[in-house]
Design a protein around this motif. Structure first.
Motif, short mmCIF file in Angstrom:
data_model
loop_
_atom_site.label_atom_id
_atom_site.label_comp_id
_atom_site.label_asym_id
_atom_site.label_seq_id
_atom_site.Cartn_x
_atom_site.Cartn_y
_atom_site.Cartn_z
N HIS A 2 0.85 -1.18 0.00
CA HIS A 2 0.00 0.00 0.00
C HIS A 2 0.89 1.24 0.00
N ILE A 3 1.21 1.70 -1.19
CA ILE A 3 2.16 2.81 -1.32
C ILE A 3 1.62 4.10 -0.72
N GLU A 4 0.27 4.26 -0.70
CA GLU A 4 -0.30 5.49 -0.17
C GLU A 4 -0.03 5.64 1.33
N THR A 5 0.13 4.51 2.04
CA THR A 5 0.44 4.59 3.46
C THR A 5 1.81 5.22 3.70
N TYR A 6 2.80 4.80 2.92
CA TYR A 6 4.15 5.36 3.05
C TYR A 6 4.18 6.84 2.62
N ILE A 7 3.44 7.16 1.55
CA ILE A 7 3.40 8.56 1.10
C ILE A 7 2.78 9.43 2.18
N SER A 8 1.71 8.94 2.79
CA SER A 8 1.04 9.69 3.85
C SER A 8 1.97 9.95 5.03
N ASP A 9 2.76 8.94 5.41
CA ASP A 9 3.71 9.11 6.52
C ASP A 9 4.73 10.20 6.20
N LEU A 10 5.22 10.21 4.96
CA LEU A 10 6.26 11.17 4.59
C LEU A 10 5.72 12.59 4.45
N PHE A 42 -11.05 27.61 11.03
CA PHE A 42 -10.32 26.43 10.61
C PHE A 42 -8.85 26.59 10.99
N PRO A 43 -8.20 25.57 11.56
CA PRO A 43 -6.80 25.68 12.00
C PRO A 43 -5.86 25.74 10.81
N PRO A 44 -4.59 26.16 11.01
CA PRO A 44 -3.61 26.11 9.91
C PRO A 44 -3.42 24.67 9.43
N LYS A 45 -3.02 24.53 8.20
CA LYS A 45 -2.89 23.18 7.64
C LYS A 45 -1.93 23.19 6.46
N LYS A 46 -1.67 21.98 5.92
CA LYS A 46 -0.90 21.81 4.70
C LYS A 46 -1.87 21.48 3.56
N VAL A 47 -1.79 22.26 2.49
CA VAL A 47 -2.60 22.00 1.30
C VAL A 47 -1.79 21.12 0.34
N ILE A 48 -2.39 20.04 -0.12
CA ILE A 48 -1.70 19.07 -0.97
C ILE A 48 -2.03 19.32 -2.44
N LEU A 97 -8.46 6.69 -9.07
CA LEU A 97 -7.64 6.09 -8.02
C LEU A 97 -7.77 6.93 -6.76
N SER A 98 -8.20 6.31 -5.67
CA SER A 98 -8.45 7.04 -4.43
C SER A 98 -7.42 6.64 -3.38
N PHE A 99 -6.64 7.63 -2.91
CA PHE A 99 -5.77 7.47 -1.75
C PHE A 99 -6.52 8.07 -0.56
N SER A 100 -6.95 7.22 0.37
CA SER A 100 -7.93 7.61 1.37
C SER A 100 -7.60 8.89 2.12
N THR A 101 -6.34 9.08 2.53
CA THR A 101 -5.98 10.25 3.32
C THR A 101 -5.27 11.33 2.52
N ILE A 102 -5.13 11.11 1.21
CA ILE A 102 -4.38 12.07 0.37
C ILE A 102 -5.30 12.73 -0.64
N GLY A 103 -6.01 11.94 -1.43
CA GLY A 103 -6.90 12.49 -2.44
C GLY A 103 -7.16 11.50 -3.56
N ASP A 104 -7.85 11.99 -4.61
CA ASP A 104 -8.23 11.15 -5.75
C ASP A 104 -7.47 11.59 -6.99
N LEU A 105 -7.08 10.60 -7.81
CA LEU A 105 -6.38 10.82 -9.07
C LEU A 105 -7.21 10.25 -10.21
N ALA A 106 -7.26 10.99 -11.32
CA ALA A 106 -7.98 10.53 -12.50
C ALA A 106 -7.38 11.21 -13.72
N SER A 118 -7.83 15.37 -0.53
CA SER A 118 -8.75 14.99 0.54
C SER A 118 -8.54 15.93 1.72
N TYR A 119 -9.64 16.24 2.43
CA TYR A 119 -9.56 17.14 3.57
C TYR A 119 -9.79 16.40 4.89
#
Length: 312
Positions: A2-10, A42-48, A97-106, A118-119
């Motif tokens: 599950h590559i999205e898990t490693y991407i999410s960690d980084l 809304f608190p500060p955040k990182k926009v992907i 393609l949906s990365f649950s905690t990152i977003g969707d690709l098409a 994804s928010y």
């Protein structure tokens, strides 16, 4: 895998995570915001975001997977390549393609990758534990209207007794103002006297100091040439780690060794495990740091890694 898990960690630690031969996920910090329509903070955040042009392997993702799965670096690169082929085939078939905690690709009609973030997750560690909250609207104008209504219904009247009391208060106020003015004049006179005294004392002290300096003045016939020393202070929050050592002498030896190779090596302090961290160099720009990290891994040390941390 599950590559999205490693991407999410980084993404919690780095501003750019590249999937070789596919693209890169980028993050940008935004400040806290207020939605005035529903009074929600809304608190500060990182926009992907996603950039399909950044496909060069910087080694970050592969190194992290190799360390997490306890496999060689080359095997991790092969796994990523296999995963990328599967992703491209999935997108080519028109699927999302949906990365649950990152977003969707098409793919769009032009064959370009479209990313919808994804928010559900906030990758800004400084905002950990903060959540959005809503506040109620303050109806100040309504309260003002209520007060005006009360004044119309219950008029305020002044009796002769109250007039007499107010006359006494008027005279007392005049006396208080007179006393205040007199006290201020006396205070100003005293302050001026103190300042005059201090100025005279300072001038006398300066004259004595000039006399002492003249007595102690001497001439050097052959003065040594002046020397200018320029010390370059490294800055930046991107640090390429060469190693961490329990014994400080070992870290000093490593710094000397790296400096002989031309690096701006130094120690950035002791980490939470009590180890002295030695860096090849530090950078202010993340892209420069990733380029330098790739060169160091290919030439000197494949175990080098990038630390993102603001130094005090």
């Amino acid at each position: 895998m599950h590559i999205e898990t490693y991407i999410s960690d980084l993404l919690y630690r780095y501003d750019c995570v590249t999937i070789p031969e596919f693209g890169a996920f980028l993050t940008k910090r935004v400040s806290a915001t207020l939605d005035e329509s529903n009074h929600t903070f809304f608190p500060p955040k990182k926009v992907i975001s996603f950039n399909e042009q950044l496909q060069h392997n910087d080694g970050l993702l592969a190194s992290y997977i190799a360390d997490a799965e306890k496999i060689p670096y080359e095997i991790a690169v092969q796994k990523i390549s296999k995963q990328v082929k599967s992703i491209k085939s999935f997108l080519t078939e028109g699927e999302t393609l949906s990365f649950s905690t990152i977003g969707d690709l098409a793919l769009n009609t032009d064959g370009k990758i479209v990313f919808e973030p994804s928010y559900n997750s906030n990758y800004l560690t400084d905002a950990f534990g903060l959540s959005e909250f809503e506040v109620s609207h303050v109806n100040r104008e309504v309260y003002k209207q209520q007060v005006e209504t009360l004044e119309d219904v219950i008029p305020i009247s002044i009796t002769p007794e109250r007039r007499e009391k107010r006359s006494y208060l008027k005279y007392a106020a005049v006396a208080l103002i007179a006393l205040t003015v007199g006290g201020f004049a006396a205070s100003t006179f005293y302050i001026n006297k103190v300042e005059t005294h201090n100025q005279l004392a300072q001038e006398a002290a300066n004259q004595q100091l000039d006399a002492k300096v003249q007595e102690a003045t001497f001439i050097i016939e052959n003065p040594l040439p002046s020397a200018t020393l320029t010390v370059e202070k490294q800055q930046g929050k991107y640090h390429i780690i060469a190693g961490a050592y329990r014994v400080e002498e070992n870290s000093d030896k490593k710094i000397a060794e790296l400096q002989d190779l031309g690096f701006k090596a130094r120690t950035i302090g002791v980490n939470k495990y009590g180890l002295h961290e030695v860096v090849y160099s530090s950078y202010e720009n993340s892209n420069e740091a990733l380029i330098a990290l790739r060169d160091i891994r290919q030439t000197y040390n494949k175990e080098a890694w990038l630390l993102v941390r603001e130094l005090e």
